[in-house]
Design a protein around this motif. Structure first.
Motif, short mmCIF file in Angstrom:
data_model
loop_
_atom_site.label_atom_id
_atom_site.label_comp_id
_atom_site.label_asym_id
_atom_site.label_seq_id
_atom_site.Cartn_x
_atom_site.Cartn_y
_atom_site.Cartn_z
N THR A 50 -4.27 4.82 -9.19
CA THR A 50 -4.70 4.47 -9.95
C THR A 50 -6.48 3.68 -8.68
O THR A 50 -7.38 4.29 -8.94
N GLU A 51 -5.18 3.23 -7.50
CA GLU A 51 -6.41 2.73 -6.35
C GLU A 51 -6.17 3.45 -5.60
O GLU A 51 -4.65 2.75 -5.31
N GLY A 52 -5.96 3.00 -4.47
CA GLY A 52 -5.83 2.80 -2.16
C GLY A 52 -6.49 4.18 -1.79
O GLY A 52 -7.20 4.79 -1.69
N HIS A 53 -5.17 4.68 -1.52
CA HIS A 53 -5.13 5.52 -0.73
C HIS A 53 -4.66 6.41 -0.74
O HIS A 53 -3.44 6.65 -0.24
N ALA A 92 -9.28 5.74 -6.11
CA ALA A 92 -9.86 5.67 -7.61
C ALA A 92 -10.91 6.42 -8.12
O ALA A 92 -11.08 7.11 -9.16
N ARG A 93 -11.31 6.50 -6.78
CA ARG A 93 -12.18 7.84 -6.94
C ARG A 93 -11.57 9.65 -7.33
O ARG A 93 -12.96 10.37 -8.23
N HIS A 145 0.92 -1.10 0.04
CA HIS A 145 0.36 0.10 -0.23
C HIS A 145 0.94 1.07 -0.22
O HIS A 145 1.46 1.49 0.43
N ASP A 166 -10.10 9.13 -1.52
CA ASP A 166 -10.04 7.53 -2.63
C ASP A 166 -9.47 7.13 -3.86
O ASP A 166 -10.52 8.14 -4.61
#
Length: 266
Positions: free
Chosen positions: A65-68, A81-82, A43, A79
């Motif tokens: 592109t994802e994770g935190h 990804a968002r 991570h 977030d």
């Protein structure tokens, strides 16, 4: 304490002065090392004093592109990804503004409006190139909660500011001063990069001994104390260097990559 049981599983990376020099792109070597860590299942959490708006380009450069990601010194959790906040630790800036104005009548304030931009009482140094920037008076700036209040004292020095700040007492707020020049950042009391990373570590189920943090500034101190293995950039102030388990090369020497490449290869 060193990372135990192999490669770190939760890696916290500061941005300015760590991943990049302000105004300069992240090096290809550092990007490759970060992507290798992500590819291996770690991570990788960009953990910065920057706002959501100014952190998004860094995430794009790294290919995350994802994770935190943790912005505003841990007060805003994204977030990836968002690209949107999932948690915001705001506070009422009015008491801090009132107390700081009493100490520094000329201080210029800037309050983050999450995902929108900045309200400021004047022009000063800061990363406001992205988002809506509005000049407002102290009353308007103090009228809404914010996760991050910056203060810049244009007529004094960092040393003079620190001496006066010794008398600052705002019950619901914490502050950290900058490395260079008379400025500070105020947040909700107790909120820091280290505080936010510990909350995230528990959610992700990562063992404490599998954490790594790399940073260079005064706002990284709690993060470096939090990590099982802490790394300071060579350009860090002496107080930050003293906290770290290890010192790596500066940005020009790809110091972040030097550390990550021990465990992760592209």
């Amino acid at each position: 304490m060193a990372v135990l049981g192999g490669a770190p599983k939760l890696i916290a990376l500061d941005v300015d002065g760590t991943l990049l020099s302000t105004g300069v792109e992240i090096s290809a070597r550092v990007i490759a090392a970060v992507r290798a860590a992500v590819g291996a299942g770690a991570h990788v959490v960009v953990t910065t004093g920057r706002t959501v708006l100014t952190t998004r380009p860094v995430l794009g450069e790294l290919g995350l592109t994802e994770g935190h990601a943790l912005c505003s010194n841990g007060a805003v959790h994204i977030d990836v990804a968002r690209g949107e906040p999932v948690a915001v630790q705001s506070f009422d800036p009015a008491p801090a503004v009132l107390a700081l104005r009493a100490l520094f009548p000329e201080m210029i304030f800037a309050a983050e409006r999450v995902g929108v931009g900045t309200w400021a009482t004047g022009h000063g140094p800061g990363e406001y190139s992205i988002g809506d920037f509005q000049l407002v008076d102290h009353r308007v700036l103090s009228s809404q909660p914010t996760p991050r209040l910056n203060g810049w004292w244009p007529t004094g020095t960092a040393e003079e500011m620190l001496a006066l700040l010794a008398s600052l007492d705002v019950p619901d707020a914490s502050w950290v001063h900058g490395e260079y020049g008379p400025w500070l950042t105020v947040s909700r009391r107790g909120v820091s990069k280290g505080w936010a990373l510990e909350r995230l570590r528990r959610v992700l189920g990562v063992a404490p001994e599998q954490t790594l943090a790399i940073g260079d500034g005064f706002n990284d101190r709690e993060m470096l104390r939090w990590a099982a293995h802490s790394v300071a950039m060579a350009s860090s102030p002496a107080d930050v260097l003293a906290l770290a388990d290890e010192v790596t090369g500066d940005v020009a020497e790809d110091g972040v990559a030097t550390v990550l490449e021990r465990w992760f290869a592209d």
